[in-house]
Design a protein around this motif. Structure first.
Motif, PDB file in Angstrom:
ATOM      1  N   THR A  99       2.053  -0.225   9.639  1.00 14.60           N
ATOM      2  CA  THR A  99       1.752  -0.975   8.408  1.00 14.60           C
ATOM      3  C   THR A  99       2.582  -0.443   7.249  1.00 14.60           C
ATOM      4  O   THR A  99       3.140  -1.212   6.448  1.00 14.60           O
ATOM      5  CB  THR A  99       0.258  -0.871   8.080  1.00 14.60           C
TER       6      THR A  99
ATOM      7  N   GLN B 156      -9.958  -4.544  -2.152  1.00 12.87           N
ATOM      8  CA  GLN B 156     -10.744  -5.448  -1.323  1.00 12.87           C
ATOM      9  C   GLN B 156      -9.941  -6.097  -0.207  1.00 12.87           C
ATOM     10  O   GLN B 156     -10.493  -6.766   0.649  1.00 12.87           O
ATOM     11  CB  GLN B 156     -11.350  -6.550  -2.208  1.00 12.87           C
ATOM     12  N   GLU B 157      -8.638  -5.927  -0.219  1.00 14.02           N
ATOM     13  CA  GLU B 157      -7.790  -6.642   0.722  1.00 14.02           C
ATOM     14  C   GLU B 157      -7.121  -5.685   1.703  1.00 14.02           C
ATOM     15  O   GLU B 157      -6.518  -4.691   1.299  1.00 14.02           O
ATOM     16  CB  GLU B 157      -6.710  -7.427  -0.047  1.00 14.02           C
ATOM     17  N   TRP B 158      -7.254  -5.976   3.018  1.00 13.94           N
ATOM     18  CA  TRP B 158      -6.545  -5.190   4.012  1.00 13.94           C
ATOM     19  C   TRP B 158      -5.055  -5.490   3.893  1.00 13.94           C
ATOM     20  O   TRP B 158      -4.684  -6.627   3.631  1.00 13.94           O
ATOM     21  CB  TRP B 158      -7.028  -5.591   5.423  1.00 13.94           C
ATOM     22  N   PRO B 159      -4.172  -4.487   4.027  1.00 14.33           N
ATOM     23  CA  PRO B 159      -4.426  -3.107   4.448  1.00 14.33           C
ATOM     24  C   PRO B 159      -4.647  -2.130   3.298  1.00 14.33           C
ATOM     25  O   PRO B 159      -4.605  -0.916   3.506  1.00 14.33           O
ATOM     26  CB  PRO B 159      -3.130  -2.768   5.180  1.00 14.33           C
TER      27      PRO B 159
ATOM     28  N   GLY C  44      -2.197   3.324  10.564  1.00 15.15           N
ATOM     29  CA  GLY C  44      -1.451   2.777   9.439  1.00 15.15           C
ATOM     30  C   GLY C  44       0.036   3.066   9.441  1.00 15.15           C
ATOM     31  O   GLY C  44       0.743   2.708   8.492  1.00 15.15           O
TER      32      GLY C  44
ATOM     33  N   ARG D 217      -4.953   3.957   0.469  1.00 14.74           N
ATOM     34  CA  ARG D 217      -5.717   4.358  -0.713  1.00 14.74           C
ATOM     35  C   ARG D 217      -5.141   5.632  -1.319  1.00 14.74           C
ATOM     36  O   ARG D 217      -5.042   5.766  -2.547  1.00 14.74           O
ATOM     37  CB  ARG D 217      -7.195   4.565  -0.351  1.00 14.74           C
TER      38      ARG D 217
ATOM     39  N   THR E 179      -7.209  -1.296   2.034  1.00 15.22           N
ATOM     40  CA  THR E 179      -8.457  -0.567   2.238  1.00 15.22           C
ATOM     41  C   THR E 179      -8.287   0.625   3.189  1.00 15.22           C
ATOM     42  O   THR E 179      -9.206   1.436   3.324  1.00 15.22           O
ATOM     43  CB  THR E 179      -9.520  -1.511   2.824  1.00 15.22           C
ATOM     44  N   MET E 180      -7.140   0.756   3.835  1.00 12.42           N
ATOM     45  CA  MET E 180      -6.913   1.849   4.775  1.00 12.42           C
ATOM     46  C   MET E 180      -6.761   3.161   4.016  1.00 12.42           C
ATOM     47  O   MET E 180      -6.191   3.207   2.920  1.00 12.42           O
ATOM     48  CB  MET E 180      -5.661   1.582   5.609  1.00 12.42           C
TER      49      MET E 180
END
Length: 242
Positions: free
Chosen positions: A50, A14-17, A47, A24, A19-20
């Motif tokens: 990140t 549920q929390e970025w990052p 990404g 995942r 969710t990228m």
């Protein structure tokens, strides 16, 4: 090799990052490093940066850019992904990244923050003597590369080509090759078809589906640069009014 694998334990979707798509996939499969140089390639927002920043956090290297094992490298803050990331290190990797402070060998060259870093460390022990404010942008990058990427260690880079000319990028390719052949390890996020052409490097393409190993000649960025240089008008006619 110092860093052999990264993974995420108990990720929060549920929390970025987290969710990228590449993150995942990282949570589901982990990511192994099998060659001395690994390039992360993809569009803006895919990404790359990140992931590089999270690796820096997990390896105790300042995620704003800097050297492992220095006071400047301890900000007391980590990114959400950096907190979730777990690293598998070789015995040598553990020694270099978590051993005695002055013997640690890791550096993160982050293009957007390099000159802020220089204001804090230029002239300090273990860094470079030159004042980067007295050099051009590209010269400053080369000063840092020559001073900090000089022996086996774990080196992280985020778009190091940002300030470099064509010739300077080729100089960086030679440096990466030398590091790889003398026991260093590099993980680099880049948009450069010059850097990613380094023989023997592993290329991971990041997109909305995750990350995929690919070959240099199959990269979209290589194809676009080839076609643009062959016929700029075929691209520009869609962007510029006649």
């Amino acid at each position: 090799m110092f860093l052999t694998r990264i993974r995420i334990e108990e990720p929060s979707a549920q929390e970025w990052p987290l969710t990228m798509a590449p993150v995942r996939q990282l949570a589901a499969e982990g990511l192994r490093f099998v060659r001395p140089v690994t390039f992360l390639v993809g569009e803006n927002g895919s990404g790359k940066s990140t992931l590089i920043v999270a690796i820096a956090d997990a390896c105790k290297i300042n995620s704003q850019g800097g050297k492992a094992g220095t006071r400047y490298a301890s900000t007391g803050e980590t990114t959400p992904l950096g907190e979730a990331l777990r690293t598998d290190l070789t015995k040598e990797g553990i020694r270099l990244l978590t051993g005695p402070r002055r013997k640690r060998k890791g550096f993160f060259l982050r293009a957007e923050t390099l000159f802020n870093l220089a204001q804090n460390v230029s002239g300090s022990y273990g860094f470079w003597e030159e004042n980067l404010e007295e050099q051009s942008h590209g010269e400053g990058f080369l000063t840092v590369l020559d001073a900090m990427f000089d022996e086996p260690g774990l080196y992280l880079m985020d778009e190091p080509e940002a300030a470099l000319s064509f010739g300077s990028c080729l100089r960086l390719v030679a440096l990466l090759d030398r590091l790889a052949k003398t026991g260093g390890q590099v993980v680099c996020a880049t948009h450069s078809p010059l850097l990613t052409a380094l023989p023997g490097a592993r290329i991971l393409e990041l997109d909305d589906h995750g990350f995929t190993p690919t070959e240099w000649q199959d990269l979209p960025l290589v194809d676009h640069w080839r076609r643009y240089l062959a016929d700029p008008h075929s691209y520009l006619r869609r962007l510029i009014d006649p």
